[in-house]
Design an enzyme around this catalytic site. Structure first.
Site, PDB file in Angstrom:
ATOM      1  N   ARG A 239      38.064  31.645-112.911  1.00 55.47           N
ATOM      2  CA  ARG A 239      37.382  31.045-111.776  1.00 55.47           C
ATOM      3  C   ARG A 239      37.491  31.945-110.566  1.00 55.47           C
ATOM      4  O   ARG A 239      38.549  32.535-110.299  1.00 55.47           O
ATOM      5  CB  ARG A 239      37.991  29.669-111.480  1.00 55.47           C
ATOM      6  CG  ARG A 239      37.746  28.648-112.597  1.00 55.47           C
ATOM      7  CD  ARG A 239      36.311  28.156-112.585  1.00 55.47           C
ATOM      8  NE  ARG A 239      36.033  27.526-111.304  1.00 55.47           N
ATOM      9  CZ  ARG A 239      36.417  26.290-110.989  1.00 55.47           C
ATOM     10  NH1 ARG A 239      37.094  25.548-111.843  1.00 55.47           N
ATOM     11  NH2 ARG A 239      36.128  25.790-109.803  1.00 55.47           N
ATOM     12  N   GLU A 268      32.008  30.550-105.232  1.00 58.37           N
ATOM     13  CA  GLU A 268      31.407  29.837-106.353  1.00 58.37           C
ATOM     14  C   GLU A 268      29.977  29.377-106.020  1.00 58.37           C
ATOM     15  O   GLU A 268      29.717  28.204-105.764  1.00 58.37           O
ATOM     16  CB  GLU A 268      32.287  28.659-106.769  1.00 58.37           C
ATOM     17  CG  GLU A 268      33.650  29.089-107.289  1.00 58.37           C
ATOM     18  CD  GLU A 268      34.413  27.969-107.963  1.00 58.37           C
ATOM     19  OE1 GLU A 268      34.624  28.052-109.175  1.00 58.37           O
ATOM     20  OE2 GLU A 268      34.799  27.008-107.259  1.00 58.37           O
ATOM     21  N   HIS A 292      28.859  33.734-113.325  1.00 58.84           N
ATOM     22  CA  HIS A 292      29.654  32.734-114.048  1.00 58.84           C
ATOM     23  C   HIS A 292      28.965  32.410-115.375  1.00 58.84           C
ATOM     24  O   HIS A 292      28.719  31.246-115.720  1.00 58.84           O
ATOM     25  CB  HIS A 292      29.832  31.481-113.204  1.00 58.84           C
ATOM     26  CG  HIS A 292      31.002  30.630-113.658  1.00 58.84           C
ATOM     27  ND1 HIS A 292      32.248  31.143-113.919  1.00 58.84           N
ATOM     28  CD2 HIS A 292      31.098  29.296-113.906  1.00 58.84           C
ATOM     29  CE1 HIS A 292      33.062  30.171-114.308  1.00 58.84           C
ATOM     30  NE2 HIS A 292      32.383  29.040-114.321  1.00 58.84           N
TER      31      HIS A 292
END
Length: 343
Positions: A239, A268, A292
């Site tokens: 992450r 993100e 991602h």
């Protein structure tokens, strides 16, 4: 009295449609509502009276959970559940489920190795140079041999073990830091357990495969980056917030480490509405960034969507989930058994 159908809300998704989920959920006689929530306020507005929620990136914190009036299960598309306040869900007798991480084990391991090989072998440099008419091996200089190098893995779960298997094939030596795994289990997989300090200082290639928790958020910061070898390569297929991007930018710009391969960045973007690429890391040539996408294959995406939808149907039809994250009282208001339709 007329029976009211139960409702499942998909809080957010980045798939082109929800046909897989719809076939499963509506096939069980349950209503499906698909939304694109980007905040807890959105979740509250859309899912306040839902019996179940499926979420990909949308945050479902304590405030949203407290506002839910009928919810019995929150199912996560994926393995990590940091977007859900699991403690608050438990207090409100709401089950939380996830998808076991073997759903994308091979995809992430392949992606991690691809990032490492692409960065280590300077593929981007060579490609840019040749497109500009420079046909010289020196355009990638310096490149070091992979064989005999030390690959350090932060965490040693199923995905990291799959990475280790691949890296061993390239002749790398594997070290890992995972305080939750017995040393004998690590050595059985051909790796050497080390302290966190040793991992940071010894790794030629540092791969992050840890979950995002309060303890791992910003774990790789300026202090740790300055302790790494100057020729080290950082790979993050976990992450984004585990790495402090401002510190990483300085490390790459000023040569504290050699390069990086990232499958996510700290902000993100998938969780943001109207995101723009202003992160300074995008301006550097010694970093490769993917959106991602490490978990992605057509097979993996189909599986995770099917699994999450099946989990909510199992719970709403009185069956136990296959992958619960928490435990709730079956005698509670939220935990009692309903049919696919409720009073």
């Amino acid at each position: 009295m007329q029976k009211k159908k139960q409702t499942v809300v998909i809080a957010d998704y980045d798939y082109s449609n929800v046909d897989i989920e719809r076939a499963i959920i509506e096939g069980a006689g349950i209503e499906l509502v698909a939304a694109q929530c980007k905040s807890e306020d959105d979740v509250i507005e859309t899912a306040r009276d839902a019996n179940a929620i499926i979420a990909q990136y949308a945050t479902i914190g304590a405030r949203a959970i407290t506002a839910l009036t009928r919810c019995r299960v929150i199912a996560r598309y994926g393995t990590g559940v940091d977007i859900v306040d699991v403690d608050a869900a438990t207090q409100h007798n709401i089950l939380v489920t996830n998808v076991p991480n073997n759903w994308c084990e091979n995809e992430v391991a392949d992606h991690a190795m691809t990032l490492l090989l692409t960065v280590a072998r300077k593929i981007r440099n060579y490609d840019h140079a040749t497109r500009a008419g420079v046909w010289h091996w020196q355009s990638g200089q310096p490149i070091h041999r992979l064989h005999g190098r030390i690959l350090g893995l932060l965490s040693f779960g199923a995905i990291a073990q799959a990475i280790a298997t691949r890296a061993t094939g390239f002749g790398m030596r594997i070290i890992t830091h995972d305080p939750y795994r017995p040393p004998e289990d690590i050595t059985a997989h051909g790796a050497t357990p080390v302290s966190f300090d040793a991992l940071i200082e010894q790794a030629d290639y540092l791969m992050i495969q840890a979950p995002l928790t309060a303890q791992t958020r910003n774990l790789i910061d300026e202090t740790q980056l300055r302790r790494m070898k100057p020729e080290a390569i950082l790979i993050n297929t976990a992450r984004g917030p585990i790495v402090n991007d401002q510190a990483l930018y300085r490390a790459l710009k000023e040569g504290w480490i050699a390069a990086a391969g990232l499958d996510d960045i700290e902000e993100e973007p998938a969780k943001l509405r109207n995101w723009t690429p202003t992160n300074p890391l995008f301006g550097l040539d010694n970093v490769i960034i993917t959106p991602h996408a490490a978990y992605y294959s057509e097979e993996a995406i189909h599986f995770v969507r099917d699994f999450a939808a099946q989990e909510v149907v199992r719970v709403l039809t009185g069956k136990p989930p296959l992958s619960p994250v928490n435990a709730v009282s079956p005698a509670s208001t939220h935990g009692k058994t309903f049919s696919s339709e409720e009073q």
